[in-house]
Write a protein that holds these residues in place. Structure first.
Motif, short mmCIF file in Angstrom:
data_model
loop_
_atom_site.label_atom_id
_atom_site.label_comp_id
_atom_site.label_asym_id
_atom_site.label_seq_id
_atom_site.Cartn_x
_atom_site.Cartn_y
_atom_site.Cartn_z
N GLU A 56 -3.13 -10.34 -7.73
CA GLU A 56 -2.61 -11.03 -8.91
C GLU A 56 -2.67 -12.54 -8.77
OE1 GLU A 56 1.27 -9.61 -9.72
OE2 GLU A 56 0.63 -7.58 -10.26
N GLN A 57 -2.52 -13.05 -7.57
CA GLN A 57 -2.60 -14.50 -7.33
C GLN A 57 -3.73 -14.74 -6.31
OE1 GLN A 57 1.36 -15.59 -6.13
NE2 GLN A 57 2.01 -15.94 -8.25
N PRO A 58 -4.96 -14.70 -6.76
CA PRO A 58 -6.09 -14.75 -5.82
C PRO A 58 -6.30 -16.14 -5.23
CG PRO A 58 -6.90 -14.73 -8.07
CD PRO A 58 -5.41 -14.54 -8.15
N SER A 59 -6.76 -16.16 -4.01
CA SER A 59 -7.11 -17.42 -3.34
C SER A 59 -8.35 -17.19 -2.49
CB SER A 59 -5.96 -17.93 -2.48
OG SER A 59 -5.73 -17.06 -1.39
N LEU A 60 -9.07 -18.28 -2.29
CA LEU A 60 -10.32 -18.21 -1.54
C LEU A 60 -10.41 -19.44 -0.66
CD1 LEU A 60 -12.91 -16.48 -1.21
CD2 LEU A 60 -13.92 -17.79 -3.06
N CYS A 61 -10.65 -19.24 0.63
CA CYS A 61 -10.65 -20.35 1.57
C CYS A 61 -11.97 -20.39 2.34
CB CYS A 61 -9.48 -20.20 2.55
SG CYS A 61 -9.43 -21.49 3.82
N PHE A 62 -12.55 -21.60 2.45
CA PHE A 62 -13.78 -21.81 3.21
C PHE A 62 -13.44 -22.72 4.40
CE2 PHE A 62 -15.05 -20.94 -1.09
CZ PHE A 62 -16.17 -20.12 -0.97
N SER A 63 -13.85 -22.31 5.58
CA SER A 63 -13.58 -23.13 6.78
C SER A 63 -14.68 -22.88 7.80
CB SER A 63 -12.22 -22.78 7.38
OG SER A 63 -12.19 -21.43 7.80
N THR A 64 -14.78 -23.78 8.76
CA THR A 64 -15.76 -23.62 9.84
C THR A 64 -15.10 -23.89 11.18
OG1 THR A 64 -16.46 -25.94 9.69
CG2 THR A 64 -17.74 -24.33 8.41
N HIS A 65 -15.71 -23.31 12.20
CA HIS A 65 -15.31 -23.62 13.58
C HIS A 65 -16.51 -23.35 14.49
CE1 HIS A 65 -14.48 -19.23 13.31
NE2 HIS A 65 -14.91 -19.23 14.56
N LYS A 66 -16.49 -23.95 15.66
CA LYS A 66 -17.59 -23.77 16.61
C LYS A 66 -17.21 -22.73 17.65
CE LYS A 66 -19.81 -28.27 16.08
NZ LYS A 66 -20.31 -29.49 16.76
N ARG A 67 -18.20 -21.90 17.98
CA ARG A 67 -18.00 -20.86 18.98
C ARG A 67 -19.24 -20.83 19.88
NH1 ARG A 67 -17.13 -15.41 16.23
NH2 ARG A 67 -19.38 -15.63 15.89
N GLN A 68 -19.09 -21.36 21.09
CA GLN A 68 -20.21 -21.47 22.04
C GLN A 68 -21.34 -22.25 21.40
OE1 GLN A 68 -20.99 -17.43 23.30
NE2 GLN A 68 -19.13 -17.33 24.52
N ASP A 69 -22.49 -21.63 21.18
CA ASP A 69 -23.64 -22.34 20.61
C ASP A 69 -23.82 -22.01 19.12
OD1 ASP A 69 -24.34 -19.71 20.96
OD2 ASP A 69 -26.44 -20.14 21.47
N GLN A 70 -22.71 -21.74 18.45
CA GLN A 70 -22.78 -21.35 17.04
C GLN A 70 -21.77 -22.13 16.20
OE1 GLN A 70 -22.05 -17.11 17.19
NE2 GLN A 70 -24.23 -16.62 17.33
N VAL A 71 -22.14 -22.32 14.94
CA VAL A 71 -21.22 -22.82 13.93
C VAL A 71 -20.90 -21.63 13.02
CG1 VAL A 71 -20.90 -24.34 11.94
CG2 VAL A 71 -22.06 -25.18 13.98
N VAL A 72 -19.61 -21.31 12.89
CA VAL A 72 -19.19 -20.13 12.14
C VAL A 72 -18.53 -20.57 10.84
CG1 VAL A 72 -17.84 -17.99 12.17
CG2 VAL A 72 -18.86 -18.87 14.29
N LEU A 73 -19.09 -20.15 9.72
CA LEU A 73 -18.51 -20.39 8.41
C LEU A 73 -17.71 -19.15 8.01
CD1 LEU A 73 -18.18 -21.86 5.67
CD2 LEU A 73 -20.40 -20.87 5.00
N VAL A 74 -16.43 -19.32 7.73
CA VAL A 74 -15.55 -18.20 7.39
C VAL A 74 -15.17 -18.29 5.92
CG1 VAL A 74 -13.40 -17.00 7.91
CG2 VAL A 74 -14.65 -18.18 9.74
N VAL A 75 -15.42 -17.21 5.19
CA VAL A 75 -15.02 -17.09 3.78
C VAL A 75 -13.88 -16.07 3.74
CG1 VAL A 75 -15.76 -16.60 1.43
CG2 VAL A 75 -17.39 -17.56 3.08
N GLU A 76 -12.68 -16.56 3.47
CA GLU A 76 -11.49 -15.71 3.58
C GLU A 76 -10.78 -15.61 2.23
OE1 GLU A 76 -7.25 -15.72 6.05
OE2 GLU A 76 -8.99 -16.84 6.80
N ASP A 77 -10.43 -14.40 1.83
CA ASP A 77 -9.69 -14.20 0.59
C ASP A 77 -8.40 -13.44 0.87
OD1 ASP A 77 -9.99 -11.24 0.26
OD2 ASP A 77 -12.12 -11.73 0.12
N ASN A 78 -7.55 -13.35 -0.15
CA ASN A 78 -6.29 -12.61 -0.02
C ASN A 78 -6.30 -11.36 -0.90
OD1 ASN A 78 -6.15 -13.86 -2.50
ND2 ASN A 78 -3.95 -14.26 -2.38
N GLY A 79 -7.49 -10.74 -1.00
CA GLY A 79 -7.66 -9.58 -1.88
C GLY A 79 -7.09 -8.30 -1.30
N ILE A 80 -7.61 -7.18 -1.79
CA ILE A 80 -7.07 -5.87 -1.41
C ILE A 80 -7.59 -5.40 -0.06
CG2 ILE A 80 -6.73 -5.17 -3.80
CD1 ILE A 80 -9.34 -3.65 -3.66
N GLY A 81 -8.52 -6.17 0.54
CA GLY A 81 -9.00 -5.84 1.87
C GLY A 81 -10.00 -4.67 1.87
#
Length: 337
Positions: free
Chosen positions: A242-267
């Motif tokens: 009912e109150q949707p949200s969407l978050c984009f973030s990045t972090h580094k892991r060893q020799d990789q850049v990880v882009l995370v797309v996270e929502d608060n949906g029904i899973g």
């Protein structure tokens, strides 16, 4: 080669030899030959017969094994007749000719199917390019004449454009290497472009966006990454709360850049998590919402494999997190610095 079946097929020949041996024995005894002479002749006959049969069986088995090994090494086994030698025996040559005819027919059918697939693919791509023109024209008309109904129309046009893009990328996904344009891209720029592509959908759905500070640069194809993000945004909206949200973030892991797309949906259900990237798989959520095709995440996975991007999904307590892992090209960074 099945030994039991081989000797079973030789029974008529063996029975014929036994009958001939019996007739010869009777004939020799009637001609006043001694029993020892008759037995010697029969023993010699049996030894020669067994030696001939054994040698034939060994040679035949070796030949068949060689053919089977040759077939195992072929990626396209219907081409076995093209690599095998012409057999010596007359009946084997008949089977050889049959294999050649079957292989030729198969190659002709494969060639015809490939031509039809290519023509269909070219037609789909041409049709999509043609349909984009009126879609763009309608969007411009709606944006220049803003009313309540044009807002609804813009949303439907955005959806139509998304479906045509999905069809185009699906048609091209098999040959992505012909459409590569790998260069250094800013992840933040691609994320904002993907958000702009779906702005009417996000506005209507009331999605609260959060783009955390993203300053990472990676080497990839901007157009394909943007398409992948579009699919992830659509899925987040489709399975929203009912109150949707969407978050984009990045972090580094060893020799990789990880882009995370996270929502608060029904899973995602735990039983479905391992299969969400399969073609046509909709899972429990897809059956409830009845709007899922099982194509979006399949295309994302396929394109990520072509681009060398890792993609994983994690079902959180409240929502879903999709991670895209970009490899850092250390050599290029060293040369640039």
């Amino acid at each position: 080669m099945n030994s039991r079946r081989y000797w079973k097929n030789r029974l008529p020949f063996l029975l014929t030899n036994l009958v001939c041996m019996a007739v010869l024995t009777v004939f020799l005894l009637m001609c006043s030959n001694s029993v020892s002479v008759v037995l010697l002749i029969l023993i010699v006959w049996v030894l020669v017969l067994l030696a001939g049969l054994g040698l034939t069986y060994w040679k035949r088995k070796r030949q068949m094994k060689k053919l089977l090994d040759m077939a195992e090494q072929l990626s396209q086994r219907y081409l076995i007749s093209e690599v095998m030698k012409l057999p010596e025996q007359a009946e084997d040559q008949v089977y050889y000719q049959l294999l050649k005819m079957a292989g030729k027919s198969m190659l002709e059918q494969i060639g015809e199917i490939e031509r039809e697939r290519l023509e269909y693919k070219e037609y789909i791509e041409q049709w999509i390019h043609e349909i984009k023109t009126p879609i763009t024209a309608m969007k411009l008309l709606c944006e220049n004449h803003r009313t309540d109904w044009t807002k609804e129309l813009l949303l439907e046009l955005e959806k139509t454009n998304r479906f045509t893009e999905q069809a185009l990328y699906y048609a091209r996904s098999e040959y992505t290497e012909k459409d590569y344009s790998v260069r250094e891209i800013a992840i933040s720029q691609v994320v904002h472009q993907a958000i702009a592509d779906n702005k009417y959908l996000l506005l209507q759905s009331g999605v609260r966006l959060e783009v955390k500070e993203i300053q990472d640069m990676v080497y990839s194809d901007e157009k394909w990454v943007r398409f992948i993000l579009n699919q992830l945004i659509v899925n987040a909206v489709k399975y929203r709360t009912e109150q949707p949200s969407l978050c984009f973030s990045t972090h580094k892991r060893q020799d990789q850049v990880v882009l995370v797309v996270e929502d608060n949906g029904i899973g995602i259900a735990a039983t479905d998590l391992s299969r969400i990237f399969e073609k046509g798989f909709t899972g429990q959520n897809g059956r409830m919402i009845q709007q899922s095709t099982g194509i979006g995440l399949y295309l994302c996975k396929r394109l990520c494999e072509k681009l060398g991007i890792g993609i994983t999904a994690e079902s959180l307590k409240h929502g879903t997190a999709i991670s895209l892992s970009f490899h850092i090209n250390c050599l290029i960074h060293e040369v640039q610095s």
